[in-house]
Motif scaffolding. Structure first.
Motif, PDB file in Angstrom:
ATOM      1  N   THR A   1      45.367 -77.558  -1.524  1.00  0.00           N
ATOM      2  CA  THR A   1      46.384 -76.515  -1.678  1.00  0.00           C
ATOM      3  C   THR A   1      45.711 -75.172  -1.945  1.00  0.00           C
ATOM      4  OG1 THR A   1      46.592 -77.160  -4.011  1.00  0.00           O
ATOM      5  CG2 THR A   1      48.199 -78.056  -2.481  1.00  0.00           C
ATOM      6  N   ASP A   2      46.381 -74.084  -1.599  1.00  0.00           N
ATOM      7  CA  ASP A   2      45.761 -72.760  -1.741  1.00  0.00           C
ATOM      8  C   ASP A   2      45.432 -72.426  -3.194  1.00  0.00           C
ATOM      9  OD1 ASP A   2      48.364 -72.368  -2.571  1.00  0.00           O
ATOM     10  OD2 ASP A   2      48.919 -71.083  -0.896  1.00  0.00           O
TER      11      ASP A   2
ATOM     12  N   ASN B   1      56.404 -75.100  -5.866  1.00  0.00           N
ATOM     13  CA  ASN B   1      57.128 -74.201  -4.957  1.00  0.00           C
ATOM     14  C   ASN B   1      56.316 -72.957  -4.603  1.00  0.00           C
ATOM     15  OD1 ASN B   1      59.418 -75.739  -4.650  1.00  0.00           O
ATOM     16  ND2 ASN B   1      60.559 -74.727  -6.302  1.00  0.00           N
ATOM     17  N   GLN B   2      55.340 -72.614  -5.447  1.00  0.00           N
ATOM     18  CA  GLN B   2      54.531 -71.413  -5.220  1.00  0.00           C
ATOM     19  C   GLN B   2      53.376 -71.650  -4.251  1.00  0.00           C
ATOM     20  OE1 GLN B   2      53.332 -69.756  -9.003  1.00  0.00           O
ATOM     21  NE2 GLN B   2      55.397 -69.933  -9.849  1.00  0.00           N
TER      22      GLN B   2
ATOM     23  N   LYS C   1      51.681 -71.940  -0.924  1.00  0.00           N
ATOM     24  CA  LYS C   1      52.045 -71.398   0.387  1.00  0.00           C
ATOM     25  C   LYS C   1      51.307 -72.062   1.550  1.00  0.00           C
ATOM     26  CE  LYS C   1      54.855 -68.529  -1.507  1.00  0.00           C
ATOM     27  NZ  LYS C   1      56.295 -68.864  -1.462  1.00  0.00           N
ATOM     28  N   GLU C   2      50.203 -72.745   1.244  1.00  0.00           N
ATOM     29  CA  GLU C   2      49.429 -73.364   2.319  1.00  0.00           C
ATOM     30  C   GLU C   2      48.847 -74.691   1.861  1.00  0.00           C
ATOM     31  OE1 GLU C   2      47.098 -70.761   4.901  1.00  0.00           O
ATOM     32  OE2 GLU C   2      45.393 -72.125   4.600  1.00  0.00           O
TER      33      GLU C   2
ATOM     34  N   TYR D   1      55.226 -80.022  -1.717  1.00  0.00           N
ATOM     35  CA  TYR D   1      55.029 -78.569  -1.613  1.00  0.00           C
ATOM     36  C   TYR D   1      55.980 -78.032  -0.542  1.00  0.00           C
ATOM     37  CZ  TYR D   1      50.833 -80.347  -3.874  1.00  0.00           C
ATOM     38  OH  TYR D   1      49.960 -81.021  -4.699  1.00  0.00           O
TER      39      TYR D   1
ATOM     40  N   ASN E   1      57.518 -75.310   0.199  1.00  0.00           N
ATOM     41  CA  ASN E   1      57.493 -73.955   0.771  1.00  0.00           C
ATOM     42  C   ASN E   1      56.193 -73.637   1.501  1.00  0.00           C
ATOM     43  OD1 ASN E   1      60.055 -73.341  -0.288  1.00  0.00           O
ATOM     44  ND2 ASN E   1      59.164 -72.841  -2.280  1.00  0.00           N
ATOM     45  N   ALA E   2      55.356 -74.650   1.677  1.00  0.00           N
ATOM     46  CA  ALA E   2      54.030 -74.403   2.255  1.00  0.00           C
ATOM     47  C   ALA E   2      54.003 -74.671   3.756  1.00  0.00           C
ATOM     48  CB  ALA E   2      52.995 -75.283   1.560  1.00  0.00           C
ATOM     49  N   GLN E   3      53.237 -73.854   4.470  1.00  0.00           N
ATOM     50  CA  GLN E   3      52.900 -74.200   5.851  1.00  0.00           C
ATOM     51  C   GLN E   3      51.753 -75.207   5.788  1.00  0.00           C
ATOM     52  OE1 GLN E   3      51.359 -71.013   8.243  1.00  0.00           O
ATOM     53  NE2 GLN E   3      49.933 -70.288   6.683  1.00  0.00           N
TER      54      GLN E   3
ATOM     55  N   ARG F   1      57.174 -77.046  10.107  1.00  0.00           N
ATOM     56  CA  ARG F   1      56.272 -76.461   9.099  1.00  0.00           C
ATOM     57  C   ARG F   1      54.794 -76.661   9.453  1.00  0.00           C
ATOM     58  NH1 ARG F   1      57.871 -79.170   3.733  1.00  0.00           N
ATOM     59  NH2 ARG F   1      56.067 -77.961   3.025  1.00  0.00           N
TER      60      ARG F   1
END
Length: 406
Positions: free
Chosen positions: A51-52, A65-66, A68-69, A126, A128-130, A157
């Motif tokens: 994860t990012d 939720n935060q 993003k990738e 996750y 909200n992540a791409q 996604r």
């Protein structure tokens, strides 16, 4: 991220990655994120969810939720004498290889199915992540199957799938899974890298369907194991892989799409202040778009130039071989003649070393020089655009800080 970066990232699957391991590329210049999940399943599947920002499964929904990738990386087969190797080869590699060779099978092997669960679970954790997916060898099969088993909503996604040196499992998929794979392939989101000198990636024949755009690598010949482990891969100066013209075109499209999407996101972030774009921001964004498009064009012509070089190299060799054969046939036919008399007889029929070798070779070399000059011109243009972007950031500290904070 370019092709070379992605291969470096895929290689990480064989590292001893632990929870919270930092995933860096280019000697630390690029950070992908941190390992938030390590999977070692009874099926033999070994995979990592990156994860990012570090965000393990125990994190709160607000934290997850935060993210993003997300990058899911599937490890390839184990070659060590162990239970992992037995699971990989006896329960998955060999049975799936037989299915591929026979054009399909009724049921996917256990590791492929558990790999699909891993990807779905990561996407649910996750939301909200791409998502990017990587795999090599057996890991490639796992990754191919996992992206194909997604629902339409889930597959929307997927930002990119990169599969290296694994068999073509398209025939193993159900019709619904094939439709999902086809849709993602048409959207230019999946790429299946094949080195024809590697013995493992079977099932990629002319006209055969596959999970992802097949990127046929123009590789060097190395040892058997090294060939399978990316050893024959070569890259251009810009980090793009040396591939066929068709493969280079597909990768260039993806690269430009990804970069323009990132620039559009940057534009939206700049606009959040509500005051519109400053002149510095406009110059920076315009230059960035020009850079992305020019890089894509350069990557496209890399494939064209590689094919031209091969064609001209073959032409030069064929011209030399033709002259040798012509001369040998003349000497055999006119065995009563001297060498000079044979050459003179050939010349009367306009069959000379100049007409057969020197003139064609000169033409090939001139065309090759023109193609190489076009490539150099793109390099010079990219350098100028890069210098312009760098200068803009150096003279506008506020803009530079904005970029760093994104």
């Amino acid at each position: 991220m370019n092709d070379k970066d992605r291969v470096e990232l895929a290689r990480k699957e064989y590292d001893d990655l632990q929870l919270n391991s930092k995933i860096d590329l280019n000697g630390g210049e690029t950070t992908v994120g941190r390992v938030s999940q390590v999977n070692d399943k009874p099926t033999g599947e070994q995979s990592f969810v990156v994860t990012d920002k570090y965000c393990p499964t125990s994190a709160s929904i607000e934290q997850r939720n935060q993210v993003k990738e997300v990058t899911v990386i599937y490890r390839g087969s184990s070659f060590e004498l162990s239970s992992d190797a037995a699971k990989d080869w006896l329960l998955n590699d060999i049975p799936t290889g037989i299915q591929v060779a026979n054009g399909g099978g009724a049921v996917a092997m256990p590791q492929l199915q558990s790999s699909a669960e891993t990807l779905k679970n990561a996407m649910e954790l996750y939301p909200n992540a791409q998502v990017f997916v990587y795999g090599h060898s057996l890991g490639s099969m796992n990754a191919q199957y996992a992206v194909s088993d997604l629902s339409d909503k889930e597959s929307s996604r997927i930002a990119g799938g990169f599969f290296y040196e694994g068999p073509n499992i398209y025939g193993v998929l159900s019709p619904k899974q094939q439709a999902t794979a086809d849709a993602l392939t048409k959207l230019n989101k999946l790429f299946n890298y094949v080195d024809s000198k590697d013995l493992v990636p079977i099932g990629y024949g002319s006209g055969k369907m596959s999970v992802g755009n097949v990127i046929r690598v123009n590789s060097q010949k190395v040892g058997l194991i090294d060939q399978h482990m990316w050893g024959g891969y070569e890259f251009n100066k810009d980090g793009s892989i040396k591939a066929t013209k068709e493969g280079s075109l597909q990768l260039a499209k993806y690269r430009v799409t990804q970069q323009l999407s990132a620039i559009d996101m940057m534009r939206k972030n700049f606009m959040k202040s509500g005051g519109g774009l400053s002149s510095s921001e406009e110059i920076f964004l315009d230059a960035s778009e020009a850079m992305a498009i020019t890089q894509g064009m350069k990557q496209t012509i890399n494939g064209e130039i590689a094919e031209l070089k091969q064609m001209y190299t073959d032409g030069i060799k064929n011209a030399g071989d033709l002259w040798k054969t012509t001369r040998s046939n003349a000497e055999n036919t006119g065995s009563h003649l001297s060498y000079g008399e044979c050459i003179e007889a050939l010349a009367r029929g306009n069959a000379t070393e100049s007409s057969i070798v020197r003139e064609p070779v000169r033409e090939y070399e001139e065309k090759l020089a023109k193609a190489t000059k076009v490539s150099r011109n793109y390099d010079e243009l990219l350098q100028k655009i890069g210098d312009s972007i760098k200068k803009q950031l150096e003279t506008d500290e506020e803009l530079a800080n904005q970029i760093r904070s994104m």
